[in-house]
Design a protein around this motif. Structure first.
Motif, PDB file in Angstrom:
ATOM      1  N   LEU A 142      -7.880 -10.712   7.607  1.00 36.19           N
ATOM      2  CA  LEU A 142      -7.559 -11.951   8.706  1.00 36.19           C
ATOM      3  C   LEU A 142      -5.820 -11.434   8.555  1.00 36.19           C
ATOM      4  O   LEU A 142      -5.268 -10.931   7.775  1.00 36.19           O
ATOM      5  N   TRP A 143      -5.372 -12.221   9.844  1.00 31.61           N
ATOM      6  CA  TRP A 143      -3.582 -12.253   9.623  1.00 31.61           C
ATOM      7  C   TRP A 143      -3.244 -12.760   8.867  1.00 31.61           C
ATOM      8  O   TRP A 143      -3.510 -14.445   8.746  1.00 31.61           O
ATOM      9  N   LEU A 144      -2.143 -12.594   8.361  1.00 26.00           N
ATOM     10  CA  LEU A 144      -1.305 -13.317   7.745  1.00 26.00           C
ATOM     11  C   LEU A 144       0.514 -13.053   7.968  1.00 26.00           C
ATOM     12  O   LEU A 144       0.576 -11.622   7.706  1.00 26.00           O
ATOM     13  N   ALA A 145       1.263 -13.600   9.428  1.00 29.91           N
ATOM     14  CA  ALA A 145       2.049 -13.348   9.689  1.00 29.91           C
ATOM     15  C   ALA A 145       3.490 -13.286   8.452  1.00 29.91           C
ATOM     16  O   ALA A 145       4.614 -12.812   8.466  1.00 29.91           O
ATOM     17  N   GLU A 146       3.298 -14.120   7.175  1.00 26.70           N
ATOM     18  CA  GLU A 146       3.769 -13.890   6.629  1.00 26.70           C
ATOM     19  C   GLU A 146       3.870 -12.338   5.161  1.00 26.70           C
ATOM     20  O   GLU A 146       4.924 -12.571   4.340  1.00 26.70           O
ATOM     21  N   SER A 147       3.340 -11.855   5.434  1.00 26.19           N
ATOM     22  CA  SER A 147       2.725 -10.566   5.383  1.00 26.19           C
ATOM     23  C   SER A 147       4.179  -9.246   4.514  1.00 26.19           C
ATOM     24  O   SER A 147       4.993  -9.798   5.590  1.00 26.19           O
ATOM     25  N   ASP A 148       4.490  -9.786   3.035  1.00 25.37           N
ATOM     26  CA  ASP A 148       5.655  -7.866   3.637  1.00 25.37           C
ATOM     27  C   ASP A 148       5.203  -7.602   2.529  1.00 25.37           C
ATOM     28  O   ASP A 148       4.468  -7.223   1.026  1.00 25.37           O
ATOM     29  N   TYR A 149       5.007  -6.481   2.793  1.00 25.71           N
ATOM     30  CA  TYR A 149       4.211  -4.899   2.126  1.00 25.71           C
ATOM     31  C   TYR A 149       5.226  -4.407   1.024  1.00 25.71           C
ATOM     32  O   TYR A 149       4.780  -3.417  -0.318  1.00 25.71           O
ATOM     33  N   GLY A 150       6.488  -4.541   1.349  1.00 25.47           N
ATOM     34  CA  GLY A 150       6.988  -4.148   0.624  1.00 25.47           C
ATOM     35  C   GLY A 150       7.319  -2.427   1.230  1.00 25.47           C
ATOM     36  O   GLY A 150       6.637  -1.865   2.367  1.00 25.47           O
ATOM     37  N   THR A 151       8.562  -1.752   0.412  1.00 26.38           N
ATOM     38  CA  THR A 151       8.616  -0.220   1.246  1.00 26.38           C
ATOM     39  C   THR A 151       7.873   0.320   0.117  1.00 26.38           C
ATOM     40  O   THR A 151       7.731   0.539  -0.675  1.00 26.38           O
ATOM     41  N   PHE A 152       7.095   1.218   0.600  1.00 26.97           N
ATOM     42  CA  PHE A 152       6.118   2.631   0.784  1.00 26.97           C
ATOM     43  C   PHE A 152       6.801   2.538  -0.683  1.00 26.97           C
ATOM     44  O   PHE A 152       7.900   3.953  -0.907  1.00 26.97           O
ATOM     45  N   ASP A 153       6.522   2.807  -2.117  1.00 25.52           N
ATOM     46  CA  ASP A 153       7.191   3.695  -2.884  1.00 25.52           C
ATOM     47  C   ASP A 153       5.412   4.921  -3.206  1.00 25.52           C
ATOM     48  O   ASP A 153       4.510   4.712  -3.671  1.00 25.52           O
ATOM     49  N   ARG A 154       6.186   6.182  -3.191  1.00 23.52           N
ATOM     50  CA  ARG A 154       4.482   6.905  -3.269  1.00 23.52           C
ATOM     51  C   ARG A 154       4.495   7.940  -4.659  1.00 23.52           C
ATOM     52  O   ARG A 154       3.690   7.415  -5.301  1.00 23.52           O
ATOM     53  N   SER A 155       5.243   6.444  -5.900  1.00 26.42           N
ATOM     54  CA  SER A 155       5.384   6.880  -7.317  1.00 26.42           C
ATOM     55  C   SER A 155       3.906   5.843  -7.483  1.00 26.42           C
ATOM     56  O   SER A 155       3.620   5.339  -8.786  1.00 26.42           O
ATOM     57  N   ARG A 156       3.653   4.464  -6.375  1.00 27.94           N
ATOM     58  CA  ARG A 156       2.758   3.747  -7.187  1.00 27.94           C
ATOM     59  C   ARG A 156       1.473   3.778  -6.222  1.00 27.94           C
ATOM     60  O   ARG A 156       1.374   4.857  -5.411  1.00 27.94           O
ATOM     61  N   PRO A 157      -0.065   3.963  -6.684  1.00 22.89           N
ATOM     62  CA  PRO A 157      -1.531   3.465  -5.886  1.00 22.89           C
ATOM     63  C   PRO A 157      -1.091   2.856  -5.053  1.00 22.89           C
ATOM     64  O   PRO A 157      -0.363   1.843  -4.926  1.00 22.89           O
ATOM     65  N   ALA A 158      -1.627   3.730  -4.177  1.00 22.38           N
ATOM     66  CA  ALA A 158      -1.452   3.203  -2.554  1.00 22.38           C
ATOM     67  C   ALA A 158      -2.665   3.042  -1.906  1.00 22.38           C
ATOM     68  O   ALA A 158      -3.617   4.003  -1.602  1.00 22.38           O
ATOM     69  N   LEU A 159      -3.096   2.170  -0.440  1.00 20.09           N
ATOM     70  CA  LEU A 159      -4.046   2.890   0.209  1.00 20.09           C
ATOM     71  C   LEU A 159      -3.163   2.333   1.873  1.00 20.09           C
ATOM     72  O   LEU A 159      -2.494   0.958   1.610  1.00 20.09           O
ATOM     73  N   SER A 160      -3.344   2.805   2.482  1.00 18.53           N
ATOM     74  CA  SER A 160      -3.094   2.149   3.792  1.00 18.53           C
ATOM     75  C   SER A 160      -3.946   1.158   4.376  1.00 18.53           C
ATOM     76  O   SER A 160      -5.566   0.567   3.824  1.00 18.53           O
ATOM     77  N   MET A 161      -3.383   0.461   5.321  1.00 16.41           N
ATOM     78  CA  MET A 161      -3.807  -0.713   5.770  1.00 16.41           C
ATOM     79  C   MET A 161      -5.495  -0.924   6.417  1.00 16.41           C
ATOM     80  O   MET A 161      -6.677  -1.318   5.714  1.00 16.41           O
ATOM     81  N   ALA A 162      -5.961   0.683   6.499  1.00 13.69           N
ATOM     82  CA  ALA A 162      -7.057   0.756   7.422  1.00 13.69           C
ATOM     83  C   ALA A 162      -8.278   1.430   6.702  1.00 13.69           C
ATOM     84  O   ALA A 162      -9.535   0.565   6.881  1.00 13.69           O
ATOM     85  N   ILE A 163      -7.829   1.474   5.140  1.00 11.24           N
ATOM     86  CA  ILE A 163      -9.029   1.482   4.662  1.00 11.24           C
ATOM     87  C   ILE A 163      -8.949   0.878   3.003  1.00 11.24           C
ATOM     88  O   ILE A 163      -9.353   0.706   2.364  1.00 11.24           O
ATOM     89  N   TRP A 164      -8.382  -0.270   3.398  1.00 12.79           N
ATOM     90  CA  TRP A 164      -7.990  -0.889   2.171  1.00 12.79           C
ATOM     91  C   TRP A 164      -9.340  -1.602   2.062  1.00 12.79           C
ATOM     92  O   TRP A 164      -9.582  -2.044   0.627  1.00 12.79           O
ATOM     93  N   LEU A 165      -9.918  -2.964   3.063  1.00  9.95           N
ATOM     94  CA  LEU A 165     -11.202  -3.501   2.639  1.00  9.95           C
ATOM     95  C   LEU A 165     -12.117  -2.446   2.108  1.00  9.95           C
ATOM     96  O   LEU A 165     -13.358  -2.755   0.993  1.00  9.95           O
ATOM     97  N   GLN A 166     -12.191  -1.252   2.856  1.00  2.00           N
ATOM     98  CA  GLN A 166     -13.039  -0.162   2.537  1.00  2.00           C
ATOM     99  C   GLN A 166     -13.416  -0.071   1.265  1.00  2.00           C
ATOM    100  O   GLN A 166     -14.593   0.481   0.165  1.00  2.00           O
ATOM    101  N   TYR A 167     -12.324   0.198   0.531  1.00  3.48           N
ATOM    102  CA  TYR A 167     -11.843   0.845  -1.230  1.00  3.48           C
ATOM    103  C   TYR A 167     -12.883   0.029  -1.698  1.00  3.48           C
ATOM    104  O   TYR A 167     -13.543   0.404  -2.622  1.00  3.48           O
ATOM    105  N   PHE A 168     -12.534  -1.079  -2.124  1.00  3.80           N
ATOM    106  CA  PHE A 168     -13.280  -2.200  -2.979  1.00  3.80           C
ATOM    107  C   PHE A 168     -14.856  -2.212  -1.881  1.00  3.80           C
ATOM    108  O   PHE A 168     -15.827  -2.755  -3.518  1.00  3.80           O
TER     109      PHE A 168
END
Length: 329
Positions: free
Chosen positions: A79-105
């Motif tokens: 769902l939409w949340l305008a206040e979302s702040d994902y931070g600056t992409f840090d390649r040293s951290r585990p990460a998921l693209s928004m497109a596959i975020w739900l699919q991972y779970f």
């Protein structure tokens, strides 16, 4: 901009409904994704996995999972949340693209508790991706629910995940952030306050109405009555078609709705532009490793007569798996 509601005690079943509200069509088709699919995080990072569970998902533009459930009874909803702040992409951290975020779970977990534990352990980052057609970058949060009645809302504020995990968190809409939504609800009559039940399409008003009505649903005698009861609640929180206001040119309207029976593994889809309700019984699908993925073409279903309706479990066409949008190097 979307509403999600959980009914945890529908005569022994757990149901969840959601409205997809958006200012334009999302090119939604339904997908059958089997076990054994190889996926990566879509951002060139360290996360690679093989799907443990098969799932049925509603896709946006055939590039992003935005709603769905897996064969274990875990469901998720973007769902939409305008206040979302994902931070600056840090390649040293585990990460998921928004497109596959739900699919991972959906690929990896059977319960909300296990999914939340993984988030707590990894503090996984979500990387937003722009719509390739318009360049628009979504700002979203994620709800998870399961067949035990458990629920979690995951929001990214200041670059880190905030998880609201409780069986009491039955409703989710949009702005403001979830903690503020809970505070606003306390002002409404029936939840500790004196304000009458609100009637606008604002997110806080839809939140209050959905919370009020899901707590007053009559006990269903059949699975059909349970699905109908959930539809009655999410339709009360729907946004009608309308000409955009001059100061709100991107005002959303409800373009489709789903009800998922997490206990009986049934996924019901209802388009607001083609009033044929269709459903899929996950127990009738072959999710075995090695079976092909399947696609249910909703975009080609334009006829009220002879179009897709009723039980469509057998009408998926074998195809290559969904190709998720990835971060371009």
């Amino acid at each position: 901009m979307c509403t999600r509601v959980v009914w945890p005690d529908a005569a022994g079943a757990v149901l969840v409904g959601r409205n997809m509200d958006y200012h334009r069509d999302t090119g939604t088709n339904l997908w059958r994704l089997p076990r054994g699919l190889e996926h990566d995080d879509g951002v060139g990072g360290s996360l690679h996995w093989t799907s443990r569970y098969g799932s049925v998902v509603a896709g946006a533009f055939d590039m992003m999972s935005v709603d769905g459930m897996n064969e274990a009874g875990l469901a998720g909803h973007i769902l939409w949340l305008a206040e979302s702040d994902y931070g600056t992409f840090d390649r040293s951290r585990p990460a998921l693209s928004m497109a596959i975020w739900l699919q991972y779970f959906l690929d990896n977990f059977a319960t909300v508790a296990d999914a939340v534990q993984w988030i707590d352990e990894t503090e996984v980052q979500v990387v937003p991706l722009g719509d390739p057609a318009t360049g628009e970058v979504p700002a979203v949060h994620l709800a998870l629910d399961d067949a035990t009645g458990d629920s979690a809302i995951i929001e990214y504020i200041d670059g880190r995940p905030t998880v609201w995990h409780s069986r009491e968190y039955l409703v989710m809409t949009n702005s403001p952030t979830y903690d503020e939504q809970l505070k606003l609800l306390k002002d409404v009559e029936g939840f500790g306050g004196t304000k009458p039940l609100p009637g606008t399409t604002l997110a806080a008003d839809r939140f209050a109405r959905a919370a009020y009505y899901v707590g007053r649903l009559p006990e269903p005698k059949t699975q059909v009555e349970a699905v109908a009861g959930m539809f009655s609640v999410i339709r009360n929180a729907a946004q009608p078609f309308r000409i955009p206001d001059p100061d709100k040119p991107y005002a959303s309207q409800t373009i489709w709705q789903t009800v998922a029976d997490l206990t009986n593994k049934r996924y019901v889809f209802d388009s607001t532009t083609r009033p044929n309700v269709l459903w899929i019984d996950l127990d009738k699908l072959d999710f075995s490793e090695g079976t092909p993925a399947g696609k249910l073409d909703l975009l080609g279903d334009t006829s009220l007569e002879g179009g897709l309706a009723g039980n469509v479990s057998s009408r998926f066409e074998d195809t290559a798996p969904m190709q998720f949008l990835t971060l371009q190097a």
